[in-house]
Design a protein around this motif. Structure first.
Motif, PDB file in Angstrom:
ATOM      1  N   GLU A   6       0.845  -1.196   0.000  1.00 50.35           N
ATOM      2  CA  GLU A   6       0.000   0.000   0.000  1.00 50.35           C
ATOM      3  C   GLU A   6       0.879   1.245   0.000  1.00 50.35           C
ATOM      4  O   GLU A   6       1.563   1.541   0.969  1.00 50.35           O
ATOM      5  CB  GLU A   6      -0.897  -0.020   1.242  1.00 50.35           C
ATOM      6  CG  GLU A   6      -2.311   0.502   0.995  1.00 50.35           C
ATOM      7  CD  GLU A   6      -2.341   1.981   0.664  1.00 50.35           C
ATOM      8  OE1 GLU A   6      -1.696   2.760   1.384  1.00 50.35           O
ATOM      9  OE2 GLU A   6      -3.006   2.359  -0.321  1.00 50.35           O
ATOM     10  N   ARG A   7       0.876   1.962  -1.126  1.00 52.01           N
ATOM     11  CA  ARG A   7       1.775   3.100  -1.301  1.00 52.01           C
ATOM     12  C   ARG A   7       1.534   4.180  -0.262  1.00 52.01           C
ATOM     13  O   ARG A   7       2.473   4.765   0.274  1.00 52.01           O
ATOM     14  CB  ARG A   7       1.603   3.679  -2.712  1.00 52.01           C
ATOM     15  CG  ARG A   7       2.549   4.815  -3.032  1.00 52.01           C
ATOM     16  CD  ARG A   7       2.158   5.503  -4.318  1.00 52.01           C
ATOM     17  NE  ARG A   7       0.825   6.072  -4.245  1.00 52.01           N
ATOM     18  CZ  ARG A   7       0.549   7.245  -3.662  1.00 52.01           C
ATOM     19  NH1 ARG A   7       1.504   7.952  -3.094  1.00 52.01           N
ATOM     20  NH2 ARG A   7      -0.678   7.705  -3.642  1.00 52.01           N
ATOM     21  N   ARG A   8       0.256   4.470   0.046  1.00 51.28           N
ATOM     22  CA  ARG A   8      -0.044   5.524   1.002  1.00 51.28           C
ATOM     23  C   ARG A   8       0.538   5.188   2.372  1.00 51.28           C
ATOM     24  O   ARG A   8       1.099   6.054   3.040  1.00 51.28           O
ATOM     25  CB  ARG A   8      -1.560   5.738   1.099  1.00 51.28           C
ATOM     26  CG  ARG A   8      -1.945   6.859   2.048  1.00 51.28           C
ATOM     27  CD  ARG A   8      -3.458   7.055   2.101  1.00 51.28           C
ATOM     28  NE  ARG A   8      -3.987   7.494   0.810  1.00 51.28           N
ATOM     29  CZ  ARG A   8      -5.265   7.783   0.610  1.00 51.28           C
ATOM     30  NH1 ARG A   8      -6.147   7.658   1.589  1.00 51.28           N
ATOM     31  NH2 ARG A   8      -5.666   8.192  -0.588  1.00 51.28           N
ATOM     32  N   THR A   9       0.406   3.930   2.781  1.00 52.09           N
ATOM     33  CA  THR A   9       0.971   3.512   4.068  1.00 52.09           C
ATOM     34  C   THR A   9       2.481   3.615   4.053  1.00 52.09           C
ATOM     35  O   THR A   9       3.103   4.074   5.020  1.00 52.09           O
ATOM     36  CB  THR A   9       0.547   2.070   4.387  1.00 52.09           C
ATOM     37  OG1 THR A   9      -0.880   2.005   4.456  1.00 52.09           O
ATOM     38  CG2 THR A   9       1.127   1.608   5.714  1.00 52.09           C
ATOM     39  N   SER A  12       3.529   7.280   4.391  1.00 56.37           N
ATOM     40  CA  SER A  12       3.317   7.774   5.744  1.00 56.37           C
ATOM     41  C   SER A  12       4.384   7.243   6.689  1.00 56.37           C
ATOM     42  O   SER A  12       4.984   8.001   7.471  1.00 56.37           O
ATOM     43  CB  SER A  12       1.922   7.371   6.230  1.00 56.37           C
ATOM     44  OG  SER A  12       1.732   7.770   7.572  1.00 56.37           O
ATOM     45  N   ARG A  58      -1.356  16.458   4.882  1.00 55.57           N
ATOM     46  CA  ARG A  58      -1.946  15.766   3.738  1.00 55.57           C
ATOM     47  C   ARG A  58      -0.892  14.956   2.988  1.00 55.57           C
ATOM     48  O   ARG A  58      -1.156  13.831   2.548  1.00 55.57           O
ATOM     49  CB  ARG A  58      -2.599  16.774   2.780  1.00 55.57           C
ATOM     50  CG  ARG A  58      -3.864  17.418   3.322  1.00 55.57           C
ATOM     51  CD  ARG A  58      -4.704  18.031   2.194  1.00 55.57           C
ATOM     52  NE  ARG A  58      -3.964  18.973   1.383  1.00 55.57           N
ATOM     53  CZ  ARG A  58      -3.839  20.262   1.652  1.00 55.57           C
ATOM     54  NH1 ARG A  58      -4.409  20.782   2.752  1.00 55.57           N
ATOM     55  NH2 ARG A  58      -3.146  21.065   0.861  1.00 55.57           N
ATOM     56  N   GLN A  61       0.049  11.824   4.965  1.00 60.67           N
ATOM     57  CA  GLN A  61      -1.047  10.852   4.956  1.00 60.67           C
ATOM     58  C   GLN A  61      -1.340  10.320   3.556  1.00 60.67           C
ATOM     59  O   GLN A  61      -2.265   9.525   3.377  1.00 60.67           O
ATOM     60  CB  GLN A  61      -2.305  11.486   5.547  1.00 60.67           C
ATOM     61  CG  GLN A  61      -2.184  11.802   7.031  1.00 60.67           C
ATOM     62  CD  GLN A  61      -3.402  12.512   7.590  1.00 60.67           C
ATOM     63  OE1 GLN A  61      -4.247  13.022   6.832  1.00 60.67           O
ATOM     64  NE2 GLN A  61      -3.511  12.561   8.905  1.00 60.67           N
ATOM     65  N   GLY A  62      -0.558  10.749   2.577  1.00 65.72           N
ATOM     66  CA  GLY A  62      -0.756  10.265   1.220  1.00 65.72           C
ATOM     67  C   GLY A  62      -1.978  10.829   0.548  1.00 65.72           C
ATOM     68  O   GLY A  62      -2.517  10.228  -0.389  1.00 65.72           O
ATOM     69  N   ARG A  63      -2.416  12.015   0.985  1.00 64.57           N
ATOM     70  CA  ARG A  63      -3.635  12.625   0.434  1.00 64.57           C
ATOM     71  C   ARG A  63      -3.328  13.817  -0.461  1.00 64.57           C
ATOM     72  O   ARG A  63      -4.191  14.650  -0.695  1.00 64.57           O
ATOM     73  CB  ARG A  63      -4.560  13.055   1.578  1.00 64.57           C
ATOM     74  CG  ARG A  63      -5.077  11.911   2.428  1.00 64.57           C
ATOM     75  CD  ARG A  63      -6.160  12.357   3.398  1.00 64.57           C
ATOM     76  NE  ARG A  63      -5.626  13.200   4.463  1.00 64.57           N
ATOM     77  CZ  ARG A  63      -5.930  14.482   4.623  1.00 64.57           C
ATOM     78  NH1 ARG A  63      -6.737  15.088   3.770  1.00 64.57           N
ATOM     79  NH2 ARG A  63      -5.407  15.179   5.625  1.00 64.57           N
ATOM     80  N   PRO A  65      -1.720  13.809  -4.007  1.00 63.84           N
ATOM     81  CA  PRO A  65      -1.064  13.166  -5.148  1.00 63.84           C
ATOM     82  C   PRO A  65      -0.448  14.142  -6.138  1.00 63.84           C
ATOM     83  O   PRO A  65       0.318  13.723  -7.007  1.00 63.84           O
ATOM     84  CB  PRO A  65      -2.214  12.383  -5.806  1.00 63.84           C
ATOM     85  CG  PRO A  65      -3.444  13.156  -5.434  1.00 63.84           C
ATOM     86  CD  PRO A  65      -3.181  13.683  -4.041  1.00 63.84           C
ATOM     87  N   ALA A  93       5.601   9.396  -3.330  1.00 67.48           N
ATOM     88  CA  ALA A  93       4.663  10.517  -3.381  1.00 67.48           C
ATOM     89  C   ALA A  93       4.089  10.740  -4.775  1.00 67.48           C
ATOM     90  O   ALA A  93       2.950  11.180  -4.915  1.00 67.48           O
ATOM     91  CB  ALA A  93       5.346  11.795  -2.898  1.00 67.48           C
TER      92      ALA A  93
END
Length: 283
Positions: A6-9, A12, A58, A61-63, A65, A93
């Protein structure tokens, strides 16, 4: 473990780990209040990077892009990232733009080795092998087999340096005097690959297997350290000829995301004579 990372995880955890290793006085800030966790607070990092706290939150937290290269470079400077870490941050990112040849996609399966590359490996005077982005052993010469073991006898899933370093007792004994360095380098290289290819199921499966079976791997993986392959020296404890101090050099093959690793005896050590002895037995 899921078939992908999971890239967002990952983003973070990477940013939080880099914040945790810095103290306010490391970066010229005055510490204030009680700190529940080590390292810089988010607002301190945002201040150093020249962005708002909300914007940095943001990002972490991967929010975000659409974060710009300028901001990523500012964040990297604030976190004192080295070039490999900065590249990793950009891959996580902005996976769609970080590297023209490495998108969020699965890696191709290892194919046949080009004849010229095969001849180059065989012509090396010392042990040499070709390693893929999943740390899989793609090709090797006779001296590499004499030093590191006969890779041809291993099942495909075990013909992999990460697997051998953490789960093979004989291989760990071979690297006894350099095992920590080898383990850290291996995990750091896998981190680079995950940043480039979080959607690769084979890579995710390998990491999941290692995390389940090796506490040492889990501890090192949690550190979020990033290292691309580079030159160095390992001192091996060969079961037949004894100590082997070997210097190694790395040749990156970007078209295939593979690295050619060649070893030579360290000057002033018995390694040259011991390697010659091994070579005389292996032909």
């Amino acid at each position: 473990m899921d078939s992908t990372v999971e890239r967002r995880t990952e983003l973070s955890q990477f940013l939080r780990s880099r914040r945790a290793r810095l103290r306010p006085d490391d970066v010229g800030l005055v510490s204030y209040g009680t700190r529940r966790v080590p390292g810089l607070r988010r607002e301190e990092l945002a201040q150093l990077a020249g962005v708002s706290v909300e914007y940095y939150v943001r990002l972490e937290q991967g929010r975000n892009p659409h974060v710009s290269d300028v901001v990523l470079e500012s964040v990297g400077r604030a976190l004192r990232l080295d070039p490999a870490e900065q590249d990793h941050l950009r891959n996580l990112a902005r996976p769609d733009r970080a590297r023209p040849t490495a998108r969020s996609r699965a890696l191709p399966r290892t194919g046949a080795v080009r004849p010229g590359l095969r001849r180059l490996i065989d012509a090396q005077p010392g042990p040499a092998y070709l390693c893929g982005p999943r740390t899989e052993v793609v090709a090797w010469n006779a001296r590499a087999a004499a030093v590191f073991g006969d890779f041809a006898r291993l099942p495909d899933e075990q013909r992999n340096f990460a697997y051998l370093v953490f789960l093979d007792a004989a291989y760990r004994e071979l690297f006894a005097d350099s095992l920590r360095d080898k383990a850290e380098a291996t995990v750091g290289f896998l981190r680079v690959s995950v940043g480039r290819h979080p959607d690769d199921p084979s890579l995710a499966s390998l990491i999941g297997t290692l995390a389940m079976k090796s506490e040492e791997f889990g501890t090192l993986w949690a550190r979020q350290d990033v290292h691309d392959k580079g030159p160095g020296r390992y001192t091996l404890k060969h079961p037949v000829v004894g100590p082997l101090a070997l210097d190694f050099e790395i040749l990156h093959l970007p078209d295939a995301e593979q690295v050619l690793v060649g070893y030579l005896p360290a000057p002033g050590t018995p390694a040259e004579e011991n390697l010659a002895l091994l070579a005389s037995w292996t032909g």
